[in-house]
Design an enzyme around this catalytic site. Sequence first.
Site, PDB file in Angstrom:
ATOM      1  N   GLU A 164       0.842  -1.185   0.000  1.00  0.00           N
ATOM      2  CA  GLU A 164       0.000   0.000   0.000  1.00  0.00           C
ATOM      3  C   GLU A 164       0.884   1.244   0.000  1.00  0.00           C
ATOM      4  OE1 GLU A 164      -4.359   0.926   1.791  1.00  0.00           O
ATOM      5  OE2 GLU A 164      -3.361  -0.899   2.308  1.00  0.00           O
ATOM      6  N   GLU A 190      -2.100   0.401  13.420  1.00  0.00           N
ATOM      7  CA  GLU A 190      -3.260   0.754  12.611  1.00  0.00           C
ATOM      8  C   GLU A 190      -4.565   0.559  13.389  1.00  0.00           C
ATOM      9  OE1 GLU A 190      -3.509  -1.503   9.002  1.00  0.00           O
ATOM     10  OE2 GLU A 190      -4.971  -0.114   8.137  1.00  0.00           O
TER      11      GLU A 190
HETATM   12  C1  BGC Z   1      -5.319   2.361   4.671  1.00  0.00           C
HETATM   13  C2  BGC Z   1      -5.908   3.370   5.588  1.00  0.00           C
HETATM   14  C3  BGC Z   1      -6.823   4.183   4.749  1.00  0.00           C
HETATM   15  C4  BGC Z   1      -7.927   3.240   4.398  1.00  0.00           C
HETATM   16  C5  BGC Z   1      -9.108   3.825   3.742  1.00  0.00           C
HETATM   17  C6  BGC Z   1      -6.414   1.441   4.275  1.00  0.00           C
HETATM   18  O1  BGC Z   1      -6.047   0.366   3.527  1.00  0.00           O
HETATM   19  O2  BGC Z   1      -4.223   1.720   5.199  1.00  0.00           O
HETATM   20  O3  BGC Z   1      -5.152   3.927   6.533  1.00  0.00           O
HETATM   21  O4  BGC Z   1      -7.199   5.390   5.218  1.00  0.00           O
HETATM   22  O5  BGC Z   1      -7.465   2.116   3.705  1.00  0.00           O
HETATM   23  O6  BGC Z   1     -10.139   3.555   4.495  1.00  0.00           O
END
Ligand code: BGC
Length: 768
Positions: free
Chosen positions: A361, A630
């Site tokens: 990501e 997270e």
């Molecule tokens: C990310 C988040 C992001 C989200 C969207 C995720 O995969 O890591 O931090 O804001 O997707 O909802």
Amino acid sequence: MSVQTDAGEEESSESHFFETALAEDGWQASWIGAEEEEPRHPVFFREIRPEKEVLSARLYICGLGLYEARWNGEKIGDEYLTPYCNNYHSWLQYQTYDVTEQMKQAGTLSVELGNGWYNGRYGFIRRPQPYYGDGKKLIAQAVLTYADGSKEVIGTDESWQVSRSNICFSNIYDGEQRDDTLPAAETAGAMSVKPPRGKLTARYSLPVRAWEVLPVRQILHTPAGETVIDVGQNMTGIFRLRVHEPRGTRIRLQFGEILQEGNFYRDNLRSARAEYIYVSDGTARTLEPRFTFYGYRYVKVEGIADLRAEDFSAPVLYSRLPRTGYMTTGNPLVNQLLSNVSWGQKGNFLDVPTDCPQRDERMGWTGDAQVFSGTACYLRDSYPFYVKYLHDMYTEQEALDGAVPDVIPGFGMTSVSAAWGDAACVIPMKLYEMYGDKSILEKQYDSMKAWVEYIYRVDGEDFGWRRRFHYGDWLALDGAEPDGCRGGTEESYIADTQYRHCVLLLTEAAEILGYADDSAKYARLAETLLARIRDEYFTPTGRCAIPTQTGYLLALRDKTAPDESRIVQALQKKLADNGGRLQTGFVGTPLLCPLLTKYGDSEAAFALLLHEEFPGWLYAVKLGATTVWERWNSVDENGRIAENGMNSLNHYAYGAVAEWMYRDVAGIAPISPGFRKALLAPHMHRDLGKVEAKYLSAAGAWESAWEILENGDVEYRCSVPFGCTAELKLPYGGGEYLLEPGVFQRTYTPDVSWGADMKSKKNEEEKQ
Ligand code: BGC
């Protein structure tokens, strides 16, 4: 050079200089590429022989996807991952290097190209071709200024040659592979290629450098029989490894954030291979990847017979962000939390404010960026970092009718969401508040307005905005599914409230910039939206129909509730009913402690901060976290990672609590934008014991420190920088003061008995 103050203080500095970028028509070079794309990375080169005595030499360069320039084999400059990451369809950044020393004598300029964000696997839109990239391309020009005033420009063209390096694979997610047993590559002529789509632009990106290098903490031999290096800190960067293995040895490094049952683990990186593979030619050398980076604490090493700690080190890469915030408290767990938040910023400020640095990501998620922006500005001078991000944001908006895609740069993503795209309005206003520089509002005004107008159009007559998909209070704990991503606060309410929030920010920006028509227009729109919000989400007698922690917090932040005191009570009850624990996600969490404090319940805010069990900030700290996770429950009490699908251990969003700690606990908050005037209003708590904080604002260094002494007295000290003034409000009868520059100190007996009516003390009694 030196300056003197009226008080006779003197500061001196060496003389500095700046120089401008290339003039618009300054490029004489053309884009070049290699005959055919093959895995071995191309190295373009040409000899440069100065004709006369060189006074100065500059290298202007952009290479796609990533480039590393060398002079006689030595890397030029100390930056990594150039030319950085942005919406390449719109603009391409070139960097300028001072190569005077190098180019005084004849030598060879060479440039190796990797894939990076532009050409490699990256982003959510998976397709056979990379989203922005169309192959490896280089443009470079050396400008030599001779002692006689004449200039010579040597630019890339078909006279350059191209060879191949031993790097035969690289991308951001998967890492790099290098084979030193490959035969020497043929040399061919470079060819002129179609210029890429984006406009060559002088850099906005700050330099990414190895600002610190971590040594090995320990080498582990795991139950599964692996050799694993622990650097003791979850971080973002590369590695340096001294190798001296026989020819043909295959060395493999894999990177992970956490051990599981004492063994190496990396399943939460999802599809990111995050590895480095090297085949040795038998020569001893130090390896360092060139075209990738990793988010890691642990490295599994294969292929090295006698791995020694001194052979490995971990350069930490992030953008240039001078530190501005310093805070310690009397509570070691809270101090560790502050360290974790700081590492969260370092780990996710590698050119783009990312969600996380390790899995497949690592993207510029707007929601994460906006909630963390206040904290970022306290901890480090983040202004120019966000200037680049916001500049890039508008380039995406221009192609999307004002919509702000969920990630910036967009990499083809066009989805939008409330609280995410709102970064377009939130971050510029935050920067203005923290740094006092109106130019950011001038620069971003069109972007702010375009986002609001976009929502306005979607909303139309029939509430189109609230009916769209929105992430909502992402990862909150009150959602329908216990481990799901969606929180319990209705997304439509968040969307409507955030929409109005942006309209209010835009109105304020218009006022500051003197755009009277706009400020009147958007003030009216905010009124209309308020009425709509009240109609839909509040009962006629003032009850909020969205009875969640985040629901109440949003109502308080924007004063949407007809009767605020009811909402404060409802929030307190909601918290109490949940055992004083938080349930908030990305939207609610940054508001929780600040608003409880603002409405007189700092005690509840401290209880949340100091709560050591799940859910809370210190839960992770107690489990040994060195960065912010997270999820509130990323790891369970037994150290088991909760799930693999979406679970990073270096996600800065919840670190947003540090802004509250600077603003309200240390109590250093701006009254006027840029901190010429500040409010010093500390909040104290026995279990925190003391706080010592310093903030190097744009106007000077502010300090604020308090300590609760053994006998219950409070000692307070602050310092107000030159040219600034402060309003000081000391709690518990400490008094209110107007302060001029200088140091102020006071010890007093608070009109509170820390023992009797403070919950912390009560808890202690309960425990006994
Ligand atoms: C990310 C988040 C992001 C989200 C969207 C995720 O995969 O890591 O931090 O804001 O997707 O909802």
